[in-house]
Design an enzyme around this catalytic site. Sequence first.
Site, PDB file in Angstrom:
ATOM      1  N   SER A   1     -10.021  -6.824   4.335  1.00  0.00           N
ATOM      2  CA  SER A   1      -8.650  -6.931   4.840  1.00  0.00           C
ATOM      3  C   SER A   1      -8.227  -8.378   4.793  1.00  0.00           C
ATOM      4  CB  SER A   1      -8.594  -6.497   6.306  1.00  0.00           C
ATOM      5  OG  SER A   1      -7.982  -5.261   6.411  1.00  0.00           O
ATOM      6  N   GLN A   2      -7.007  -8.588   4.322  1.00  0.00           N
ATOM      7  CA  GLN A   2      -6.473  -9.948   4.355  1.00  0.00           C
ATOM      8  C   GLN A   2      -5.638 -10.095   5.624  1.00  0.00           C
ATOM      9  OE1 GLN A   2      -2.988 -12.542   2.609  1.00  0.00           O
ATOM     10  NE2 GLN A   2      -4.090 -11.630   0.902  1.00  0.00           N
TER      11      GLN A   2
ATOM     12  N   PRO B   1     -11.872  -4.785  15.713  1.00  0.00           N
ATOM     13  CA  PRO B   1     -12.108  -6.135  15.192  1.00  0.00           C
ATOM     14  C   PRO B   1     -12.201  -7.177  16.313  1.00  0.00           C
ATOM     15  CG  PRO B   1     -10.233  -5.073  14.116  1.00  0.00           C
ATOM     16  CD  PRO B   1     -10.565  -4.265  15.333  1.00  0.00           C
TER      17      PRO B   1
ATOM     18  N   TYR C   1      -8.961   7.142  13.713  1.00  0.00           N
ATOM     19  CA  TYR C   1      -9.287   6.651  15.049  1.00  0.00           C
ATOM     20  C   TYR C   1      -9.659   7.764  16.040  1.00  0.00           C
ATOM     21  CZ  TYR C   1      -7.142   2.595  12.930  1.00  0.00           C
ATOM     22  OH  TYR C   1      -6.859   1.564  12.065  1.00  0.00           O
TER      23      TYR C   1
ATOM     24  N   PRO D   1      -3.029 -14.774  -5.762  1.00  0.00           N
ATOM     25  CA  PRO D   1      -4.228 -15.226  -5.049  1.00  0.00           C
ATOM     26  C   PRO D   1      -5.041 -14.071  -4.461  1.00  0.00           C
ATOM     27  CG  PRO D   1      -2.327 -16.557  -4.442  1.00  0.00           C
ATOM     28  CD  PRO D   1      -1.814 -15.447  -5.289  1.00  0.00           C
TER      29      PRO D   1
ATOM     30  N   LYS E   1      -0.707 -19.008 -12.359  1.00  0.00           N
ATOM     31  CA  LYS E   1       0.227 -17.872 -12.378  1.00  0.00           C
ATOM     32  C   LYS E   1      -0.491 -16.536 -12.174  1.00  0.00           C
ATOM     33  CE  LYS E   1       4.048 -20.170 -14.494  1.00  0.00           C
ATOM     34  NZ  LYS E   1       3.762 -21.290 -13.614  1.00  0.00           N
ATOM     35  N   LEU E   2      -1.406 -16.570 -11.198  1.00  0.00           N
ATOM     36  CA  LEU E   2      -2.145 -15.357 -10.840  1.00  0.00           C
ATOM     37  C   LEU E   2      -1.959 -15.087  -9.349  1.00  0.00           C
ATOM     38  CD1 LEU E   2      -5.490 -16.269 -12.641  1.00  0.00           C
ATOM     39  CD2 LEU E   2      -3.928 -14.424 -13.334  1.00  0.00           C
TER      40      LEU E   2
ATOM     41  N   THR F   1      -1.017   2.031   6.893  1.00  0.00           N
ATOM     42  CA  THR F   1      -1.701   1.437   5.737  1.00  0.00           C
ATOM     43  C   THR F   1      -1.990   2.444   4.622  1.00  0.00           C
ATOM     44  OG1 THR F   1      -3.898   1.950   6.599  1.00  0.00           O
ATOM     45  CG2 THR F   1      -2.968  -0.171   7.227  1.00  0.00           C
TER      46      THR F   1
ATOM     47  N   LYS G   1      -4.882 -20.844  -2.099  1.00  0.00           N
ATOM     48  CA  LYS G   1      -3.942 -20.079  -2.934  1.00  0.00           C
ATOM     49  C   LYS G   1      -3.394 -20.946  -4.068  1.00  0.00           C
ATOM     50  CE  LYS G   1      -1.216 -18.656   0.569  1.00  0.00           C
ATOM     51  NZ  LYS G   1      -0.125 -17.926   1.232  1.00  0.00           N
TER      52      LYS G   1
ATOM     53  N   HIS H   1      -8.199  -0.762  17.727  1.00  0.00           N
ATOM     54  CA  HIS H   1      -7.391  -0.757  16.517  1.00  0.00           C
ATOM     55  C   HIS H   1      -6.333   0.346  16.464  1.00  0.00           C
ATOM     56  CE1 HIS H   1      -6.519  -1.857  12.480  1.00  0.00           C
ATOM     57  NE2 HIS H   1      -7.697  -2.315  12.164  1.00  0.00           N
TER      58      HIS H   1
ATOM     59  N   TYR I   1     -12.583  -1.273  -0.601  1.00  0.00           N
ATOM     60  CA  TYR I   1     -11.386  -0.938   0.178  1.00  0.00           C
ATOM     61  C   TYR I   1     -10.645  -2.226   0.506  1.00  0.00           C
ATOM     62  CZ  TYR I   1      -8.588   0.693   4.173  1.00  0.00           C
ATOM     63  OH  TYR I   1      -7.553   1.000   5.028  1.00  0.00           O
TER      64      TYR I   1
HETATM   65  N1  COA Z   1       1.994 -16.579  -9.818  1.00  0.00           N
HETATM   66  C1  COA Z   1       2.248 -17.479  -8.859  1.00  0.00           C
HETATM   67  N2  COA Z   1       2.264 -17.162  -7.536  1.00  0.00           N
HETATM   68  C2  COA Z   1       1.982 -15.893  -7.185  1.00  0.00           C
HETATM   69  C3  COA Z   1       1.684 -14.893  -8.147  1.00  0.00           C
HETATM   70  C4  COA Z   1       1.700 -15.283  -9.513  1.00  0.00           C
HETATM   71  N3  COA Z   1       1.432 -14.416 -10.509  1.00  0.00           N
HETATM   72  N4  COA Z   1       1.457 -13.741  -7.510  1.00  0.00           N
HETATM   73  C5  COA Z   1       1.596 -13.982  -6.195  1.00  0.00           C
HETATM   74  N5  COA Z   1       1.931 -15.274  -6.003  1.00  0.00           N
HETATM   75  C6  COA Z   1       2.216 -15.948  -4.719  1.00  0.00           C
HETATM   76  C7  COA Z   1       3.156 -15.120  -3.854  1.00  0.00           C
HETATM   77  O1  COA Z   1       4.503 -15.392  -4.162  1.00  0.00           O
HETATM   78  C8  COA Z   1       2.764 -15.592  -2.464  1.00  0.00           C
HETATM   79  O2  COA Z   1       3.374 -16.850  -2.235  1.00  0.00           O
HETATM   80  P1  COA Z   1       3.453 -17.513  -0.751  1.00  0.00           P
HETATM   81  O3  COA Z   1       2.103 -18.048  -0.431  1.00  0.00           O
HETATM   82  O4  COA Z   1       4.440 -18.584  -0.943  1.00  0.00           O
HETATM   83  O5  COA Z   1       3.894 -16.423   0.158  1.00  0.00           O
HETATM   84  C9  COA Z   1       1.273 -15.830  -2.592  1.00  0.00           C
HETATM   85  O6  COA Z   1       1.028 -16.041  -3.980  1.00  0.00           O
HETATM   86  C10 COA Z   1       0.428 -14.696  -2.072  1.00  0.00           C
HETATM   87  O7  COA Z   1       0.628 -13.530  -2.827  1.00  0.00           O
HETATM   88  P2  COA Z   1      -0.575 -12.506  -3.125  1.00  0.00           P
HETATM   89  O8  COA Z   1      -1.847 -13.222  -3.014  1.00  0.00           O
HETATM   90  O9  COA Z   1      -0.265 -11.809  -4.400  1.00  0.00           O
HETATM   91  O10 COA Z   1      -0.599 -11.496  -1.947  1.00  0.00           O
HETATM   92  P3  COA Z   1       0.395 -11.059  -0.836  1.00  0.00           P
HETATM   93  O11 COA Z   1       0.643 -12.173   0.107  1.00  0.00           O
HETATM   94  O12 COA Z   1       1.557 -10.404  -1.488  1.00  0.00           O
HETATM   95  O13 COA Z   1      -0.499  -9.994  -0.084  1.00  0.00           O
HETATM   96  C11 COA Z   1      -1.572  -7.901   0.335  1.00  0.00           C
HETATM   97  C12 COA Z   1      -0.977  -8.848  -0.714  1.00  0.00           C
HETATM   98  C13 COA Z   1      -1.941  -6.637  -0.389  1.00  0.00           C
HETATM   99  C14 COA Z   1      -2.798  -8.529   0.932  1.00  0.00           C
HETATM  100  C15 COA Z   1      -0.532  -7.669   1.464  1.00  0.00           C
HETATM  101  O14 COA Z   1       0.674  -7.293   0.971  1.00  0.00           O
HETATM  102  C16 COA Z   1      -0.970  -6.603   2.429  1.00  0.00           C
HETATM  103  O15 COA Z   1      -0.660  -5.440   2.281  1.00  0.00           O
HETATM  104  N6  COA Z   1      -1.702  -7.017   3.452  1.00  0.00           N
HETATM  105  C17 COA Z   1      -2.244  -6.107   4.428  1.00  0.00           C
HETATM  106  C18 COA Z   1      -2.403  -6.849   5.708  1.00  0.00           C
HETATM  107  C19 COA Z   1      -2.992  -5.935   6.752  1.00  0.00           C
HETATM  108  O16 COA Z   1      -2.358  -5.011   7.197  1.00  0.00           O
HETATM  109  N7  COA Z   1      -4.227  -6.207   7.121  1.00  0.00           N
HETATM  110  C20 COA Z   1      -4.874  -5.340   8.057  1.00  0.00           C
HETATM  111  C21 COA Z   1      -5.823  -6.039   8.938  1.00  0.00           C
HETATM  112  S1  COA Z   1      -6.448  -4.916  10.106  1.00  0.00           S
END
Ligand code: COA
Length: 632
Positions: free
Chosen positions: A556-557, A119, A106, A429, A426-427, A465, A419, A342, A452
């Site tokens: 970014s999520q 943003p 920044y 999302p 079992k993946l 981050t 999701k 930011h 990224y």
């Molecule tokens: N089987 C079934 N469910 C699963 C799974 C699997 N193998 N893996 C994950 N899930 C579920 C999780 O339990 C979670 O459940 P919920 O919806 O009930 O909470 C959901 O799926 C989401 O998990 P997942 O998609 O793996 O991601 P996450 O929510 O853990 O997020 C990141 C991952 C990396 C995006 C997050 O941790 C992160 O760091 N975000 C950064 C946010 C940020 O700072 N953004 C900046 C904007 S400027």
Amino acid sequence: MHQRNMTTLPLRLFEMTKSRGINGTLSKRLIYSKLPKLMPPDLNSTLKTFVEFAEPLQTNDKFQRTKQVTKEFVESGEAQKLHELLVERAQNLNNWLTPWWLNIAYLEARTPLPIVTSPGVAFPPMEYSGEEGQIDAAAKMIQAALNFHHKILNNELPEDRAGKVPFDMSQYKFLFGTTRIPRKGKDEIRYGASNKEWPKHILVTRNGHTFQVSVYDKNGNILGTEALEKQFRDFVIPNSQTRNPAPVNLVSSDERDAWAAVYQRLEKKHPELIKSYENALFILCLDSPISHDSSDRSRAEEQMRQMLTGGGADENGINRWFDKTVQLNIGYSGACGVTYEHTPAEGPPIATFIENICEALEKREFYKESSAEIYEKPFKFNFNLDAADDDAIAAAAEKLNRSTMDLEIRFLPFKNFGKNIPKKAKLSPDSFIQMAFQVTHYRLHNILPPTYETATLRKFDEGRTDTIRLPNPASAEFTKAFVDRKENYSSKNLSELFRKAVESHKNYSIRAMMGQGMDRHLLGLRLIAAEKSLSIPKIFNEDAYRKMSHFLVSTSQVPTKYIIPMGFGPSANDCYGICYNPQEEAIHFTITAFNSCKKTSARQFAQELSATLNDFKIMLENSGDLKFESKL
Ligand code: COA
């Protein structure tokens, strides 16, 4: 930069909240968890990961060289020496990374804030149109924003968590009253929390004019909506009927050194106005009506454009002061949102702030009457500008118009599933979605894009981050198989490759969030070498590192309950910027690209992404990984 410890804020402020708490309730002051300290990760693991990430990006010759240079980095003892210096730094600081990160990402950047750095966030559309509706919305949002601020100050916000793991809450305390101050070479950040006296005002802009407006009364309570509205109706609006021909705040959209030169003159000529600006809790922009060309973009896309650039200097760009952390933009016809600077915070705290306002609007949690007279009468900023300032305004206007025109914004509200489908298979999302970005880019450009993704480090004290990156060998194998050679695989085999790719991304995500990521560790080794005047290791000038530093997809999520799209521009001319919000049964994407890049198209990416997501679902159904699901 000195940061005031929030527990030392004036007690009056806490009492003030007690006296005006929503519905008269007193909520409890929470004690947030003490978080672990971030330490540099294991060196061997970082370098091994570097080689793994290099492989899918390089030709075999170049990859062999990457392996050789990495080996030399280790065998020469250079890597170990730098790592030990980094560990020493970590032992002496609260967080070894965050102060460096603030500078690199920044404060030292000289590029303009709008589009790539700052943003935009959009509120769900509101049902009003015209000046009266705008005044009503503005007054309510001010009250809701200040109530949220009081919750922050009083530690009333529930602690953010990932599952059971608590997150650092400090970013919330930097949202209000904070200003990034332009300085030649490197900006400063002035946190509102470091103010000796808590400010009682915000700045309001309209038609490029700026006003100081009190938001507290003489008893120190937040004003009722009537007193807020009265200031708009009786003072701001009558005194901003025509567009300001010289809106000097527009220069805050320009390169930082250009703005720094103007700012320095303003500080000398108008110290009181600049003090008022820097101290203001936030900026509220009363935007003008915008003509909406529906053939080019949807209303939602237009709204995001307003949040990112104000639509340029000929529209509402003249209302933004881009340095202020929160610019709350109130559209003329119900399209509202935030432009946020930011430096002090990531998207999730901002999203929580906006969700709190949405909740207050939904519950109609407002009061009309104030407990006393307004703290101070509103006044208008009048700047005495010289020819150099006028030139700077004209140059900034021209550049903001050009960059606004260059920005393509597309929304993809993907509603076929959310999701729920990856979870059922079992993946993860998030990893499923990241794989969709890989395949979509490869389908469109035949390139595995260095990507990224923000990984939060908020598990650590003052954490910001790290980077979750793709491609990796497993993602590359799946992407090529899925796009180039589908017919060579049974659906079961393809699905297995997919699962392997998703899991490798997920495992690395977990590693990054645990403070074991490769990117910031390498950055640390490079920065410590520079800080200690040591030579910069060869590895940082190699093809692999250069390729990894040029992202073609930047993501970014930001998950939210309400649909409040967030967006940002691509980090390079040939990159896509993607902010996404996975909900249980839908995924919302904001995709950006630059029109000046002939290769990229946000519209095409959105179309192809939708097809890829559907194709993934079909693949999982065909392989039996998604039982009992009907076909799309
Ligand atoms: N089987 C079934 N469910 C699963 C799974 C699997 N193998 N893996 C994950 N899930 C579920 C999780 O339990 C979670 O459940 P919920 O919806 O009930 O909470 C959901 O799926 C989401 O998990 P997942 O998609 O793996 O991601 P996450 O929510 O853990 O997020 C990141 C991952 C990396 C995006 C997050 O941790 C992160 O760091 N975000 C950064 C946010 C940020 O700072 N953004 C900046 C904007 S400027």
